[in-house]
Write an enzyme that holds these catalytic residues in place. Structure first.
Site, mmCIF file in Angstrom:
data_model
loop_
_atom_site.group_PDB
_atom_site.id
_atom_site.type_symbol
_atom_site.label_atom_id
_atom_site.label_comp_id
_atom_site.label_asym_id
_atom_site.label_seq_id
_atom_site.Cartn_x
_atom_site.Cartn_y
_atom_site.Cartn_z
ATOM 1 N N ASN A 121 2.138 -5.100 -3.246
ATOM 2 C CA ASN A 121 0.745 -5.426 -2.925
ATOM 3 C C ASN A 121 -0.055 -4.158 -2.640
ATOM 4 O OD1 ASN A 121 -1.055 -7.693 -2.286
ATOM 5 N ND2 ASN A 121 -1.013 -6.962 -0.155
ATOM 6 N N GLU A 166 0.804 -1.233 0.000
ATOM 7 C CA GLU A 166 0.000 0.000 0.000
ATOM 8 C C GLU A 166 0.834 1.279 0.000
ATOM 9 O OE1 GLU A 166 -2.737 -0.494 3.255
ATOM 10 O OE2 GLU A 166 -3.462 -2.406 2.493
ATOM 11 N N GLU A 177 -5.918 -10.801 -1.357
ATOM 12 C CA GLU A 177 -6.679 -10.647 -0.109
ATOM 13 C C GLU A 177 -8.179 -10.644 -0.412
ATOM 14 O OE1 GLU A 177 -5.343 -7.296 2.247
ATOM 15 O OE2 GLU A 177 -3.240 -7.676 1.789
ATOM 16 N N HIS A 234 -10.263 -6.387 -2.140
ATOM 17 C CA HIS A 234 -11.333 -6.227 -1.150
ATOM 18 C C HIS A 234 -12.452 -5.503 -1.897
ATOM 19 C CE1 HIS A 234 -8.820 -7.554 2.125
ATOM 20 N NE2 HIS A 234 -7.896 -6.690 1.796
ATOM 21 N N ASP A 266 -11.962 -10.680 -0.722
ATOM 22 C CA ASP A 266 -13.259 -10.824 -0.050
ATOM 23 C C ASP A 266 -14.250 -9.953 -0.798
ATOM 24 O OD1 ASP A 266 -12.523 -8.265 1.059
ATOM 25 O OD2 ASP A 266 -11.766 -9.258 2.861
HETATM 26 O O1 G3I Z 1 -3.991 -9.517 18.649
HETATM 27 C C1 G3I Z 1 -4.667 -8.445 19.309
HETATM 28 C C2 G3I Z 1 -5.348 -8.930 20.545
HETATM 29 O O2 G3I Z 1 -4.358 -9.370 21.454
HETATM 30 C C3 G3I Z 1 -6.180 -7.784 21.137
HETATM 31 O O3 G3I Z 1 -6.893 -8.271 22.215
HETATM 32 C C4 G3I Z 1 -7.141 -7.242 20.105
HETATM 33 C C5 G3I Z 1 -7.942 -6.049 20.624
HETATM 34 O O4 G3I Z 1 -8.276 -5.168 19.611
HETATM 35 O O5 G3I Z 1 -6.413 -6.825 18.990
HETATM 36 C C6 G3I Z 1 -5.709 -7.878 18.367
HETATM 37 O O6 G3I Z 1 -5.018 -7.401 17.268
HETATM 38 C C7 G3I Z 1 -5.803 -7.048 16.129
HETATM 39 C C8 G3I Z 1 -5.394 -7.942 14.978
HETATM 40 O O7 G3I Z 1 -6.050 -7.532 13.815
HETATM 41 C C9 G3I Z 1 -5.720 -9.423 15.228
HETATM 42 O O8 G3I Z 1 -7.091 -9.605 15.331
HETATM 43 C C10 G3I Z 1 -5.535 -5.611 15.814
HETATM 44 O O9 G3I Z 1 -6.078 -4.781 16.837
HETATM 45 C C11 G3I Z 1 -6.152 -5.257 14.497
HETATM 46 O O10 G3I Z 1 -5.732 -3.951 14.118
HETATM 47 C C12 G3I Z 1 -5.702 -6.228 13.427
HETATM 48 O O11 G3I Z 1 -6.339 -5.906 12.247
HETATM 49 C C13 G3I Z 1 -5.727 -6.405 11.065
HETATM 50 C C14 G3I Z 1 -5.397 -5.242 10.145
HETATM 51 O O12 G3I Z 1 -4.920 -5.721 8.896
HETATM 52 C C15 G3I Z 1 -4.320 -4.342 10.737
HETATM 53 O O13 G3I Z 1 -3.109 -5.024 10.850
HETATM 54 C C16 G3I Z 1 -6.705 -7.352 10.399
HETATM 55 O O14 G3I Z 1 -6.872 -8.522 11.217
HETATM 56 C C17 G3I Z 1 -6.160 -7.763 9.041
HETATM 57 O O15 G3I Z 1 -7.117 -8.532 8.364
HETATM 58 C C18 G3I Z 1 -5.851 -6.520 8.230
HETATM 59 O O16 G3I Z 1 -5.310 -6.931 6.999
HETATM 60 C C19 G3I Z 1 -5.051 -5.885 6.059
HETATM 61 C C20 G3I Z 1 -3.816 -6.290 5.290
HETATM 62 O O17 G3I Z 1 -2.754 -6.502 6.177
HETATM 63 C C21 G3I Z 1 -3.444 -5.242 4.259
HETATM 64 N N1 G3I Z 1 -4.565 -4.964 3.385
HETATM 65 C C22 G3I Z 1 -5.813 -4.600 4.060
HETATM 66 C C23 G3I Z 1 -6.203 -5.681 5.062
HETATM 67 C C24 G3I Z 1 -7.515 -5.350 5.722
HETATM 68 O O18 G3I Z 1 -7.401 -4.199 6.499
#
Ligand code: G3I
Length: 363
Positions: free
Chosen positions: A211, A170, A275, A247, A277
């Site tokens: 990506n 990105e 990715e 997405h 969906d």
């Molecule tokens: O692991 C912690 C957990 O310990 C805590 O209790 C909880 C409370 O909020 O957060 C958990 O971490 C979260 C993590 O996902 C795992 O669920 C983060 O807050 C959350 O920000 C994170 O979101 C991810 C996001 O990227 C940011 O990294 C999404 O799962 C993930 O699907 C998303 O993926 C991105 C790609 O990397 C790039 N392209 C877009 C895509 C969607 O946003």
């Protein structure tokens, strides 16, 4: 005398006939089906068996460990996995001089034991950074050393275990300009190229991807990505593919999907639908219901995308990866805080019409 001979001859015929008859009875009895024996079952069709390219999902180690139905579907349906979160800088590099390989290594072991390809996501991104990067101070050389060290250390740790990396994620805005990030700010516009060079030096065999998202709808961003790829190729910067996150939604135009896939393939690089969906509630309707009509619309969108991807040259097909597995696992519900049903499996990992849309698209 003649009478005796005839008698002996008849006796022999009767003996031979009896032997033949008994043999036939035995053969017939042996070839008769045992009603309790299982029918020769046809091998079950799965996404990985139906596709002629790798079909994957982004996965989370905690779900693999704790949710048996999730583990079963991932193991059965997919032959490629991408690390959804655990290889991001914020997870893997929590302190300047400390790396945490635990969850990444878990995915490596799972992939090796189950013969899955592992795609690494992602080395350089502006989001999910560890706190220390935001407080990192120093001149551009200090930043460059830190940036290079991160890439080299991670790529070397997974050398030979991860087949491909999303090197930079990105880096562009929708208008085609470079996104304003800490990396751009401290390293200058050519940081993307250097990230690819550092990754290649650390593992010359690993495939390197750029990506990004919204390449279907934002023609300017798509053009910027294509131009960067062409520029890299002309300068000898090692790049092997483009990841189009995809997405998208049930309302994304078919032509936008098809044009994007075809145009990215025209670069000659590998294309990864990285990715995938397909949102069923991009309007954020709090009263949305996943009707049969919506499920059918989603199915047709999955089918169209898969058909378009299936028709680019085989050698450019890195694969299609859905962004996690069941609707309840999707980032969309937590990120947008809305009801949505974007994936091929439902909350209970049952196959949705979308799943069958993929199978139809693969035919
Ligand atoms: O692991 C912690 C957990 O310990 C805590 O209790 C909880 C409370 O909020 O957060 C958990 O971490 C979260 C993590 O996902 C795992 O669920 C983060 O807050 C959350 O920000 C994170 O979101 C991810 C996001 O990227 C940011 O990294 C999404 O799962 C993930 O699907 C998303 O993926 C991105 C790609 O990397 C790039 N392209 C877009 C895509 C969607 O946003």
């Amino acid at each position: 005398m003649i009478k005796n001979c005839l008698f002996a001859f008849l006796k022999q015929i009767i003996a031979v006939g009896s032997i033949c008859f008994i043999s036939l009875v035995i053969i017939a009895a042996c070839s008769k089906k045992n009603p309790d024996a299982p029918e020769n079952p046809k091998p079950e069709i799965t996404l990985q068996s139906a596709a002629t390219f790798p079909f994957g999902a982004a996965v989370a180690p905690d779900l693999l460990r704790n949710r048996p139905a999730y583990l079963e579907v991932v193991t059965k349906e997919f032959n490629s996995i991408t690390s959804e979160n655990v290889l991001k800088m914020g997870k893997i590099h929590p302190e300047l001089n400390r790396y945490d390989w635990t969850e990444g290594d878990y995915l490596v072991n799972y992939a090796q034991q189950n013969k899955k390809r592992l795609h690494g996501h992602t080395l350089i991104w502006h989001s999910s950074l560890p706190g220390w990067v935001n407080n990192f101070s120093g001149d551009s050389i200090t930043w460059e050393v830190m940036f290079k060290n991160h890439i080299e250390t991670v790529v070397k740790h997974y050398k030979g275990k991860i087949i491909a990396w999303d090197v930079v994620n990105e880096a562009f805005e929708d208008d085609g300009r470079k996104r304003q990030t800490v990396w751009l700010q401290h390293l200058g516009a050519d940081y993307v190229a250097r990230a690819f060079q550092y990754a290649h030096a650390a593992d010359p065999d690993v495939l390197l991807f750029y990506n990004d998202f919204n390449l279907e709808n934002s023609v300017r961003k798509r053009n910027a990505v294509k131009q960067m790829a062409v520029d890299f190729l002309s300068r000898g910067i090692p790049i092997h593919g483009i990841g189009s996150q995809s997405h998208i939604s049930v309302n994304t135009k078919d032509t936008a999907i098809v044009n994007s896939i075809n145009e990215l393939a025209q670069t000659g690089l590998k294309v990864h639908i990285s990715e995938l969906d397909i949102s069923a509630n991009s309007a954020n309707d709090p009263n949305a219901v996943f009707t049969a009509e919506l499920a059918e619309k989603q199915k047709q969108k999955y089918k169209l995308l898969v058909q378009a991807y299936n028709s680019i040259p085989k050698k450019q097909q890195h694969g299609i990866t859905t962004w996690n597995v069941g609707d309840a696992d999707s980032w969309i519900r937590s990120f947008f805080k809305r009801k949505d049903w974007p994936l091929p499996f439902d909350d209970d990992y049952k196959k949705k019409p979308a799943y069958y849309g993929i199978l139809e698209g693969l035919k």
